[in-house]
Design a protein around this motif. Structure first.
Motif, PDB file in Angstrom:
ATOM      1  N   ALA A 117       0.816  -1.217   0.000  1.00 32.96           N
ATOM      2  CA  ALA A 117       0.000   0.000   0.000  1.00 32.96           C
ATOM      3  C   ALA A 117       0.849   1.265   0.000  1.00 32.96           C
ATOM      4  CB  ALA A 117      -0.935   0.000   1.209  1.00 32.96           C
ATOM      5  N   VAL A 118       2.096   1.174   0.443  1.00 32.35           N
ATOM      6  CA  VAL A 118       2.936   2.373   0.535  1.00 32.35           C
ATOM      7  C   VAL A 118       3.827   2.558  -0.690  1.00 32.35           C
ATOM      8  CG1 VAL A 118       2.947   2.207   3.048  1.00 32.35           C
ATOM      9  CG2 VAL A 118       4.834   1.204   1.745  1.00 32.35           C
ATOM     10  N   ILE A 119       3.818   1.601  -1.607  1.00 37.15           N
ATOM     11  CA  ILE A 119       4.641   1.710  -2.812  1.00 37.15           C
ATOM     12  C   ILE A 119       3.834   2.409  -3.897  1.00 37.15           C
ATOM     13  CG2 ILE A 119       5.930   0.457  -4.583  1.00 37.15           C
ATOM     14  CD1 ILE A 119       6.326  -1.792  -2.553  1.00 37.15           C
ATOM     15  N   PRO A 120       4.204   3.639  -4.268  1.00 35.34           N
ATOM     16  CA  PRO A 120       3.422   4.382  -5.264  1.00 35.34           C
ATOM     17  C   PRO A 120       3.574   3.779  -6.665  1.00 35.34           C
ATOM     18  CG  PRO A 120       5.406   5.585  -4.714  1.00 35.34           C
ATOM     19  CD  PRO A 120       5.368   4.406  -3.789  1.00 35.34           C
ATOM     20  N   SER A 121       2.516   3.933  -7.458  1.00 32.77           N
ATOM     21  CA  SER A 121       2.534   3.420  -8.835  1.00 32.77           C
ATOM     22  C   SER A 121       2.390   4.537  -9.862  1.00 32.77           C
ATOM     23  CB  SER A 121       1.401   2.401  -9.020  1.00 32.77           C
ATOM     24  OG  SER A 121       0.142   2.991  -8.732  1.00 32.77           O
ATOM     25  N   GLU A 174      12.880  19.437  -7.081  1.00 35.47           N
ATOM     26  CA  GLU A 174      13.965  19.565  -6.101  1.00 35.47           C
ATOM     27  C   GLU A 174      13.570  18.739  -4.893  1.00 35.47           C
ATOM     28  OE1 GLU A 174      16.804  23.163  -4.437  1.00 35.47           O
ATOM     29  OE2 GLU A 174      14.668  23.549  -4.769  1.00 35.47           O
ATOM     30  N   ILE A 175      14.365  17.735  -4.559  1.00 37.11           N
ATOM     31  CA  ILE A 175      13.968  16.774  -3.538  1.00 37.11           C
ATOM     32  C   ILE A 175      15.167  16.439  -2.657  1.00 37.11           C
ATOM     33  CG2 ILE A 175      14.434  14.785  -5.061  1.00 37.11           C
ATOM     34  CD1 ILE A 175      11.925  13.448  -3.798  1.00 37.11           C
ATOM     35  N   MET A 191      10.016   9.706  -9.171  1.00 38.85           N
ATOM     36  CA  MET A 191       9.542  10.621  -8.134  1.00 38.85           C
ATOM     37  C   MET A 191       8.189  11.205  -8.525  1.00 38.85           C
ATOM     38  SD  MET A 191      13.276  12.398  -8.000  1.00 38.85           S
ATOM     39  CE  MET A 191      13.421  11.999  -9.756  1.00 38.85           C
ATOM     40  N   LYS A 192       7.482  11.702  -7.538  1.00 38.76           N
ATOM     41  CA  LYS A 192       6.190  12.357  -7.764  1.00 38.76           C
ATOM     42  C   LYS A 192       6.184  13.772  -7.219  1.00 38.76           C
ATOM     43  CE  LYS A 192       1.717  12.454  -8.772  1.00 38.76           C
ATOM     44  NZ  LYS A 192       1.193  12.341 -10.146  1.00 38.76           N
ATOM     45  N   HIS A 193       6.651  13.907  -5.951  1.00 35.69           N
ATOM     46  CA  HIS A 193       6.580  15.179  -5.236  1.00 35.69           C
ATOM     47  C   HIS A 193       7.676  15.180  -4.174  1.00 35.69           C
ATOM     48  CE1 HIS A 193       4.896  18.222  -2.433  1.00 35.69           C
ATOM     49  NE2 HIS A 193       4.394  18.754  -3.533  1.00 35.69           N
ATOM     50  N   PRO A 194       8.190  16.351  -3.790  1.00 36.03           N
ATOM     51  CA  PRO A 194       9.254  16.407  -2.775  1.00 36.03           C
ATOM     52  C   PRO A 194       8.890  15.819  -1.422  1.00 36.03           C
ATOM     53  CG  PRO A 194       9.132  18.485  -3.964  1.00 36.03           C
ATOM     54  CD  PRO A 194       7.949  17.679  -4.397  1.00 36.03           C
ATOM     55  N   THR A 195       7.604  15.555  -1.179  1.00 37.26           N
ATOM     56  CA  THR A 195       7.205  14.969   0.107  1.00 37.26           C
ATOM     57  C   THR A 195       6.694  13.542  -0.032  1.00 37.26           C
ATOM     58  OG1 THR A 195       4.950  15.850  -0.089  1.00 37.26           O
ATOM     59  CG2 THR A 195       6.597  17.236   1.011  1.00 37.26           C
ATOM     60  N   LYS A 196       6.689  13.011  -1.248  1.00 34.89           N
ATOM     61  CA  LYS A 196       6.172  11.669  -1.496  1.00 34.89           C
ATOM     62  C   LYS A 196       7.311  10.669  -1.698  1.00 34.89           C
ATOM     63  CE  LYS A 196       1.893  13.196  -1.577  1.00 34.89           C
ATOM     64  NZ  LYS A 196       0.932  12.867  -0.488  1.00 34.89           N
ATOM     65  N   ALA A 197       6.997   9.403  -1.491  1.00 37.53           N
ATOM     66  CA  ALA A 197       8.002   8.348  -1.582  1.00 37.53           C
ATOM     67  C   ALA A 197       8.626   8.271  -2.972  1.00 37.53           C
ATOM     68  CB  ALA A 197       7.387   7.004  -1.218  1.00 37.53           C
ATOM     69  N   THR A 198       9.940   8.076  -2.999  1.00 37.21           N
ATOM     70  CA  THR A 198      10.687   7.894  -4.239  1.00 37.21           C
ATOM     71  C   THR A 198      11.015   6.409  -4.402  1.00 37.21           C
ATOM     72  OG1 THR A 198      11.639  10.108  -4.286  1.00 37.21           O
ATOM     73  CG2 THR A 198      12.890   8.373  -5.377  1.00 37.21           C
ATOM     74  N   ILE A 199      10.912   5.924  -5.634  1.00 40.03           N
ATOM     75  CA  ILE A 199      11.181   4.523  -5.932  1.00 40.03           C
ATOM     76  C   ILE A 199      12.494   4.410  -6.700  1.00 40.03           C
ATOM     77  CG2 ILE A 199      10.362   2.466  -7.135  1.00 40.03           C
ATOM     78  CD1 ILE A 199       8.719   3.204  -4.710  1.00 40.03           C
TER      79      ILE A 199
END
Length: 373
Positions: free
Chosen positions: A249-253, A321-322, A345-353
């Motif tokens: 659930a925490v792994i963004p797609s 910028e992250i 990446m998606k956003h500077p506050t979201k999880a990076t894969i």
């Protein structure tokens, strides 16, 4: 009573299973190896701690049977260390409360005292599920790739291990400390479902001692413990109890900002810049733009130090910028087997894969840090 055994085999196997012994044990019995000779004349040696035990059989010639005794692990290992390869004989005399042991080799001997094995705790797998077999190389790769993300948190012990989940068609290895996550997911044909959390310390021991000659690992999961057999060794250990978090659930797609770069070049730049980052946060900032260049910066305001370096990347997406903790990012990148890496990446506050480029089985997740400009 007498046992004749090869010095190299005895020392090699004692050294291997001795890795499980803690430097400080709650029970003094765990400072020892347990030697057991059964009625068939087979020598079995065991080492352990409160969380588990390792055992293996050693080829020998013996005139005794049904013998069990404890020998101080540090003493016998140091005594055997510098002896050249040769057959050695272990002579044992039973005393009233202990054993007198004399170890003979070509030009000398040393003596020590063995204890009765009655005080050595027992451990077994209760209510076992049907056992299953895994390819040893695949099992090793799974635990080695993800154990870097295991936590060491007394308040959340469930995070202190590798979660192994077997479904009807997949097997997954996962570890997370809340800041990073590692997952290996591969195909596996199985009729039975099973899952357990292997403590991080036990997974690290397994990754060091499973021999290259081992072809398979046989696993039997029970209530609260697991039995793992491989290459002539057997480990029984207690499992981490509790329900592992819903890691999928925490792994963004939907990460749409994609950077592809050469791994070693990026790691070298990160190491150089991280020297000048804050000692408190280890924050480094990565700025991606459309010029296929990432600008890496590190700054420590308290000591008025800073560094900046540019690395070529293949980048698609809007500028971002992250920030990351440099040590975590460097460790994850260093653990990836491929030469090229993909970071999404998606956003500077979201999880990076982070993924490898040659296969799609390995996934690392890293949470960004807040950038205070």
């Amino acid at each position: 009573m007498k046992i004749t055994v090869s010095k190299s085999e005895l020392f090699t196997k004692l050294s291997a299973i001795g890795k499980i012994i803690n430097s400080k044990n709650f029970l003094p019995a765990y400072d020892n190896f347990m030697f057991v000779v059964d009625e068939d004349g087979i020598l079995k040696v065991t080492a352990g701690e409160e969380g588990g035990r390792l055992s293996t059989n050693i080829e020998c010639e013996t005139d005794c049977a049904c013998l069990s005794m404890l020998i101080d692990a540090k003493t016998i290992l140091e005594g055997l260390r510098e002896i050249p390869e040769q057959p050695i004989s272990i002579e044992i005399v039973a005393m009233e409360t202990n054993y007198a042991i004399s170890v003979h080799y070509s030009n000398g001997r040393f003596e020590l005292v063995g204890k009765k094995a009655d005080e050595y705790p027992t451990m077994e797998v209760k209510n076992p599920e049907p056992c299953f077999s895994l390819d040893a190389e695949s099992f090793l790769n799974g635990i080695r790739q993800v154990q870097i993300c295991c936590a060491n948190d007394e308040l959340r012990p469930i995070m202190n291990g590798v979660f192994i989940e077997k479904t009807s068609d997949r097997i997954t290895y996962v570890a997370t400390d809340g800041h990073s996550l590692g997952m290996i997911d591969s195909a596996y044909d199985s009729k039975e479902r099973s899952s357990f959390i292997l403590h991080a310390r036990m997974s690290k021991i397994l990754s060091k001692i499973i021999p290259a000659t081992a072809s398979s690992v046989i696993i039997t999961v029970g209530s609260g413990s697991v039995n793992i057999e491989f290459g002539g060794y057997t480990m029984i250990c207690r499992l981490v109890e509790g329900r592992f978090p819903n890691y999928r659930a925490v792994i963004p797609s939907d990460n749409d900002k994609i950077a592809r770069f050469e791994k070693n070049e990026m790691i070298s730049a990160l190491k150089r810049v991280s020297v000048f980052s804050s000692l408190c946060t280890s924050l480094i900032v990565l700025k991606f733009d459309k010029d296929n260049v990432v600008t890496i910066t590190g700054r420590d305001i308290d000591f008025s130090t800073s560094a900046e370096e540019k690395v070529s990347v293949s980048y698609s997406g809007s500028p971002i910028e992250i920030g990351f903790k440099s040590s975590i990012l460097i460790d994850l990148l260093s653990n990836i087997p491929s030469d090229e890496v993909i970071m999404s990446m998606k956003h500077p506050t979201k999880a990076t894969i982070i993924n490898r480029t040659d296969k799609n089985d390995l996934t690392y997740l890293i949470m960004p840090l807040v950038i205070n400009n």
